[in-house]
Design a protein around this motif. Structure first.
Motif, PDB file in Angstrom:
ATOM      1  N   GLU A 179       9.960 -41.453  49.746  1.00 32.84           N
ATOM      2  CA  GLU A 179      11.238 -40.951  50.248  1.00 32.84           C
ATOM      3  C   GLU A 179      11.990 -40.191  49.153  1.00 32.84           C
ATOM      4  O   GLU A 179      12.609 -39.159  49.406  1.00 32.84           O
ATOM      5  CB  GLU A 179      12.090 -42.094  50.790  1.00 32.84           C
ATOM      6  N   LYS A 185      10.384 -36.811  48.777  1.00 29.16           N
ATOM      7  CA  LYS A 185      10.774 -35.950  49.895  1.00 29.16           C
ATOM      8  C   LYS A 185      12.187 -35.408  49.698  1.00 29.16           C
ATOM      9  O   LYS A 185      12.438 -34.218  49.874  1.00 29.16           O
ATOM     10  CB  LYS A 185      10.714 -36.749  51.206  1.00 29.16           C
ATOM     11  N   HIS A 186      13.100 -36.286  49.277  1.00 27.45           N
ATOM     12  CA  HIS A 186      14.484 -35.868  49.058  1.00 27.45           C
ATOM     13  C   HIS A 186      14.574 -34.874  47.893  1.00 27.45           C
ATOM     14  O   HIS A 186      15.334 -33.906  47.942  1.00 27.45           O
ATOM     15  CB  HIS A 186      15.352 -37.092  48.772  1.00 27.45           C
TER      16      HIS A 186
END
Length: 194
Positions: free
Chosen positions: A187, A190-191
């Motif tokens: 995550e 991805k961010h």
């Protein structure tokens, strides 16, 4: 030898014999029936009486109806179990077989596309540029150093990810690479890439 009644017996098979008067045709039928089991006439008759008692069957009344009702009940139960099995198989088809088939089809199509020789595009000859005298965009030294630092940290991050890659050789299909990364790191990546 004295005759003993069936109530005086203490063990199965012990005791004397007793005469029962039955019709000759019935005796012939019973003898031929008891030969099928390879047992004595007494054992076959005793087995029949026990069977009727244990199953609460009445040979002259509702006995066959009870048996038929039991068979129908078992048939309904079996049909319910077959329906459950069919539902399980359909669920497996939806959740695992069909998606796997779709993925294999996509991979196969990609492999076929990549297997073809790419068409060569004609080489375009550039026209001679005359703008070399014009000033170009110049990056300041500080910004250039910051970009280099960002690139080095990105390079370290990529090397760290490459350390977590392992080769998997399945029983069927081609070997592939798997990235061992927990969900939090994924995550965060991805961010960061947005």
């Amino acid at each position: 030898m004295e005759k003993q009644s069936t109530n005086d017996r203490t063990k199965k098979g012990s005791g004397g014999y007793s005469n029962i008067t039955i019709k000759k045709e019935t005796a012939i039928r019973f003898r031929s029936y008891s030969k099928k089991f390879g047992k004595s006439h007494s054992e076959v008759l005793d087995g029949m009486v026990c069977y009727f008692k244990e199953n609460n069957l009445d040979p002259f009344g509702e006995g066959t109806k009870i048996i038929l009702d039991n068979i129908k009940k078992l048939e309904r139960q079996m049909m319910k179990k077959f329906d459950r099995l069919i539902a399980i198989i359909k669920n497996m088809e939806k959740t695992s077989i069909r998606p796997t088939y779709e993925m294999m089809l996509i991979l196969y199509e990609a492999y076929v596309r990549d297997g073809r020789k790419p068409k060569r595009e004609p080489v375009k000859i550039r026209e001679e540029r005359m703008d070399f005298l014009e000033p170009r965009n110049i990056v300041p030294k500080v910004e250039h150093e910051r970009i280099l630092q960002d690139f080095e940290s990105y390079k370290k991050h990529c090397n760290g990810m490459l350390q977590n890659v392992e080769k998997v050789e399945p029983m069927m299909g081609k070997p592939y690479l798997r990235l061992n990364m927990d969900i939090g790191q994924f995550e965060k990546l991805k961010h960061h890439l947005r």
